[in-house]
Design a protein around this motif. Structure first.
Motif, PDB file in Angstrom:
ATOM      1  N   LYS A  70       0.821  -1.211   0.000  1.00  0.00           N
ATOM      2  CA  LYS A  70       0.000   0.000   0.000  1.00  0.00           C
ATOM      3  C   LYS A  70       0.858   1.266   0.000  1.00  0.00           C
ATOM      4  CE  LYS A  70      -4.312  -1.690   1.879  1.00  0.00           C
ATOM      5  NZ  LYS A  70      -5.326  -1.541   2.930  1.00  0.00           N
ATOM      6  N   PRO A 105     -11.763   1.841  -3.509  1.00  0.00           N
ATOM      7  CA  PRO A 105     -10.798   0.985  -4.205  1.00  0.00           C
ATOM      8  C   PRO A 105     -11.517   0.007  -5.128  1.00  0.00           C
ATOM      9  CG  PRO A 105     -10.307   1.076  -1.862  1.00  0.00           C
ATOM     10  CD  PRO A 105     -11.636   1.755  -2.062  1.00  0.00           C
ATOM     11  N   GLU A 110      -7.981  -6.726  -2.978  1.00  0.00           N
ATOM     12  CA  GLU A 110      -8.284  -7.141  -1.609  1.00  0.00           C
ATOM     13  C   GLU A 110      -7.374  -6.375  -0.655  1.00  0.00           C
ATOM     14  OE1 GLU A 110      -7.278 -11.264  -1.926  1.00  0.00           O
ATOM     15  OE2 GLU A 110      -8.500 -11.467  -3.718  1.00  0.00           O
ATOM     16  N   SER A 111      -7.970  -5.714   0.326  1.00  0.00           N
ATOM     17  CA  SER A 111      -7.192  -4.959   1.299  1.00  0.00           C
ATOM     18  C   SER A 111      -6.677  -5.907   2.378  1.00  0.00           C
ATOM     19  CB  SER A 111      -8.053  -3.869   1.939  1.00  0.00           C
ATOM     20  OG  SER A 111      -7.305  -3.161   2.892  1.00  0.00           O
ATOM     21  N   ASP A 113      -4.545  -5.499   5.684  1.00  0.00           N
ATOM     22  CA  ASP A 113      -3.876  -4.642   6.670  1.00  0.00           C
ATOM     23  C   ASP A 113      -3.388  -5.519   7.813  1.00  0.00           C
ATOM     24  OD1 ASP A 113      -4.333  -2.229   5.306  1.00  0.00           O
ATOM     25  OD2 ASP A 113      -6.396  -2.180   6.040  1.00  0.00           O
ATOM     26  N   TRP A 124      -2.273  -4.403  -1.065  1.00  0.00           N
ATOM     27  CA  TRP A 124      -3.421  -4.695  -1.918  1.00  0.00           C
ATOM     28  C   TRP A 124      -3.101  -6.015  -2.599  1.00  0.00           C
ATOM     29  CZ3 TRP A 124      -7.502  -1.932  -0.999  1.00  0.00           C
ATOM     30  CH2 TRP A 124      -7.371  -0.607  -0.590  1.00  0.00           C
TER      31      TRP A 124
END
Length: 150
Positions: A70, A105, A110-111, A113, A124
């Motif tokens: 990211k 987005p 797919e995020s 974190d 991502w």
């Protein structure tokens, strides 16, 4: 080709595809921001472009996971992701994904974190399963999306 050679080939191929569509391509001497190059469309719109390549061969497991940190890929209307899919014995397939749809987005991204103290920084990701590849072919074919940039 090793993965570094494949990535460089994908980047040059992508630049040439944009040129064929009438875009100007600008490269930087140093790639320290995660952007491979910048394009300018015929109408004068500018986009930052990140290129990722992947190779799926017969017998290799799917899904294939591809990611971008990211910190190097900040979602923005002028940021594009190009995926170059290599299959042995066939021409490469290019997919063009805007980083966002509206203010959100792109739903294909797919995020992830992971949080502080974890092994990996936030990223991502794209899980490239057969279903996701079919969706990419349907919604993100390079020729179709590049027309919409103008």
């Amino acid at each position: 080709m090793n993965s570094l050679q494949l990535g460089k080939y994908a980047e040059y191929l992508t630049k040439m595809e944009f040129v064929l569509w009438g875009c100007d391509v600008f490269t930087s001497e140093v790639d320290d921001h995660g952007i491979d190059f910048v394009i300018r469309t015929r109408q004068g719109n500018h986009f930052d472009v990140q290129v990722k390549s992947f190779r799926l061969t017969a017998g290799k497991r799917t899904p294939y996971y591809l990611y971008i940190q990211k910190s190097k890929f900040k979602i923005h209307p002028s940021l594009l992701l190009v995926l170059v899919h290599f299959v042995k014995g066939m021409p490469p397939t290019l997919y063009l994904l805007p980083s966002c749809v509206g203010a959100d987005p792109n739903p294909l991204l797919e995020s992830r974190d992971y949080g502080e103290g974890k092994k990996s920084p936030p990223e991502w990701g794209l899980t490239l399963s057969k279903k996701k590849l079919a969706l990419l072919s349907e919604q993100c074919a390079f020729d179709t999306v590049v027309k919409a940039l103008e």
